[in-house]
Design a protein around this motif. Structure first.
Motif, PDB file in Angstrom:
ATOM      1  N   GLU A  11     -26.164  14.596  19.666  1.00  0.00           N
ATOM      2  CA  GLU A  11     -25.267  13.558  19.239  1.00  0.00           C
ATOM      3  C   GLU A  11     -25.462  13.179  17.865  1.00  0.00           C
ATOM      4  O   GLU A  11     -24.599  12.603  17.092  1.00  0.00           O
ATOM      5  CB  GLU A  11     -25.759  12.407  20.064  1.00  0.00           C
ATOM      6  CG  GLU A  11     -25.108  11.213  19.937  1.00  0.00           C
ATOM      7  CD  GLU A  11     -25.724  10.220  20.719  1.00  0.00           C
ATOM      8  OE1 GLU A  11     -25.022   8.788  20.392  1.00  0.00           O
ATOM      9  OE2 GLU A  11     -26.092  10.120  21.695  1.00  0.00           O
ATOM     10  N   VAL A  22     -19.793  16.184  17.418  1.00  0.00           N
ATOM     11  CA  VAL A  22     -20.799  14.871  17.663  1.00  0.00           C
ATOM     12  C   VAL A  22     -20.251  14.781  19.111  1.00  0.00           C
ATOM     13  O   VAL A  22     -19.144  14.942  19.883  1.00  0.00           O
ATOM     14  CB  VAL A  22     -19.813  13.848  16.839  1.00  0.00           C
ATOM     15  CG1 VAL A  22     -20.360  12.485  17.526  1.00  0.00           C
ATOM     16  CG2 VAL A  22     -20.420  13.891  15.285  1.00  0.00           C
ATOM     17  N   ARG A  23     -21.119  14.133  20.123  1.00  0.00           N
ATOM     18  CA  ARG A  23     -20.750  14.259  21.308  1.00  0.00           C
ATOM     19  C   ARG A  23     -19.787  13.111  21.849  1.00  0.00           C
ATOM     20  O   ARG A  23     -19.866  12.002  21.129  1.00  0.00           O
ATOM     21  CB  ARG A  23     -22.096  13.718  22.213  1.00  0.00           C
ATOM     22  CG  ARG A  23     -22.002  13.848  23.785  1.00  0.00           C
ATOM     23  CD  ARG A  23     -23.225  13.584  24.567  1.00  0.00           C
ATOM     24  NE  ARG A  23     -23.852  12.337  24.289  1.00  0.00           N
ATOM     25  CZ  ARG A  23     -25.143  12.132  24.617  1.00  0.00           C
ATOM     26  NH1 ARG A  23     -25.799  12.644  25.290  1.00  0.00           N
ATOM     27  NH2 ARG A  23     -25.526  10.477  24.454  1.00  0.00           N
ATOM     28  N   LYS A  24     -18.915  13.325  22.755  1.00  0.00           N
ATOM     29  CA  LYS A  24     -17.651  12.253  23.092  1.00  0.00           C
ATOM     30  C   LYS A  24     -18.048  11.823  24.576  1.00  0.00           C
ATOM     31  O   LYS A  24     -18.798  12.410  25.075  1.00  0.00           O
ATOM     32  CB  LYS A  24     -16.383  13.274  22.943  1.00  0.00           C
ATOM     33  CG  LYS A  24     -15.948  13.740  21.614  1.00  0.00           C
ATOM     34  CD  LYS A  24     -15.267  12.590  20.748  1.00  0.00           C
ATOM     35  CE  LYS A  24     -14.779  13.260  19.211  1.00  0.00           C
ATOM     36  NZ  LYS A  24     -14.227  12.235  18.688  1.00  0.00           N
ATOM     37  N   SER A  44     -16.065   8.403  20.274  1.00  0.00           N
ATOM     38  CA  SER A  44     -17.693   8.883  20.103  1.00  0.00           C
ATOM     39  C   SER A  44     -18.269   7.377  19.618  1.00  0.00           C
ATOM     40  O   SER A  44     -17.401   6.399  19.308  1.00  0.00           O
ATOM     41  CB  SER A  44     -17.640   9.644  18.550  1.00  0.00           C
ATOM     42  OG  SER A  44     -17.427   9.110  17.304  1.00  0.00           O
TER      43      SER A  44
END
Length: 277
Positions: A11, A22-24, A44
């Motif tokens: 993340e 980037v983690r969604k 995000s």
């Protein structure tokens, strides 16, 4: 020293020394009245409410940021554009934002100008038509304009000219817009009462005050109130840097008119009432 990166969460943008996405998370945007899901967006934690509004606008082109209102629940306050998803601690994948369409909006500066320019013309219509029998059946063509009526016109028009100039050069608004439907209600009030006041003040049967002292005392209070009101508005301007929405507790500055901050909550309105008295 050799640092191991294997424990770093994806993340935060890196894993084993390599850049990764980037983690969604998926957020549902639902109708605030019916609860029906209108669309789902990928966000995000770094995204702001303004970013989500832009995603919403891509699918609903008739919308724009100030027309959109989001809440985390129907009982909560609207979320500001600057709020980030990371600030919403309870928000996870699949959370819901409740949407309300605020309707067509209009800028506050435009609202103020419309409210304040109208009374100037409404007052002058009756002031310049006081000898017109269509408006005043008792009017006489050669009836002279009294000094009191001329003074009243100067004070009334001067008050709204001051307001127009303050709107252009002094006021800094914390909110950009308001619903355009309120404009007609506000203008009806300002314009209507201006016409009513002007009609009777400029009437051929208008009766002058019993003594001139009353006129001079009233004029002095008016000027004092107008200067005080302007001083407070200038103080408010200096408390909010240009382009910001900063809110601070107002305190007196070097201007003696601002000492009223120590006594009342809204000294600008206190001075406004004095000027109308």
């Amino acid at each position: 020293l050799r640092l191991r990166s294997s424990g770093i969460n994806a993340e935060y943008g890196c894993y084993k020394g390599r850049t990764s996405q980037v983690r969604k998370m998926k957020i549902d945007i639902a109708n605030g009245k019916t609860g029906k899901t209108l669309l789902t967006v990928d966000v995000s934690k770094a995204d702001s409410i303004l970013d989500i509004k832009k995603m919403h606008i891509q699918q609903k082109s008739y919308l724009y940021p100030t027309r959109i209102c989001y809440k985390t629940s129907l009982k909560e306050k609207p979320l500001g554009d600057e709020v980030k998803i990371a600030d919403l601690e309870t928000f996870t994948d699949g959370s819901v934002l409740y949407f309300k369409d605020l309707g067509p909006q209009i800028g506050w500066a435009t609202v103020f100008l419309a409210e304040y320019i109208g009374p100037i013309f409404m007052y002058l219509i009756f002031f310049l038509s006081r000898n017109c029998t269509c408006i005043y059946p008792d009017a006489k063509e050669d009836a002279p304009m009294t000094c009191m009526q001329q003074l009243a016109c100067a004070c009334y028009v001067g008050h709204y000219v001051k307001r127009v100039l303050e709107t252009i050069f002094v006021h800094r608004f914390s909110k950009a817009t308001m619903p355009i439907g309120n404009l007609f209600k506000n203008c009806t009030y300002y314009w209507g009462f201006s016409g009513l006041i002007s009609y009777f003040t400029n009437h051929p049967l208008y009766t002058l005050p019993a003594c001139e002292l009353q006129i001079y005392v009233g004029l002095s209070i008016y000027l004092f109130g107008e200067l005080g009101n302007l001083s407070i508005h200038l103080a408010f301007k200096n408390m909010r840097p240009a382009g910001s929405k900063t809110r601070v507790i107002p305190v007196p500055n070097g201007n003696p008119f601002t000492l009223l901050f120590n006594l009342v909550s809204c000294p600008n309105y206190t001075y406004e009432v004095l000027s109308w008295v």
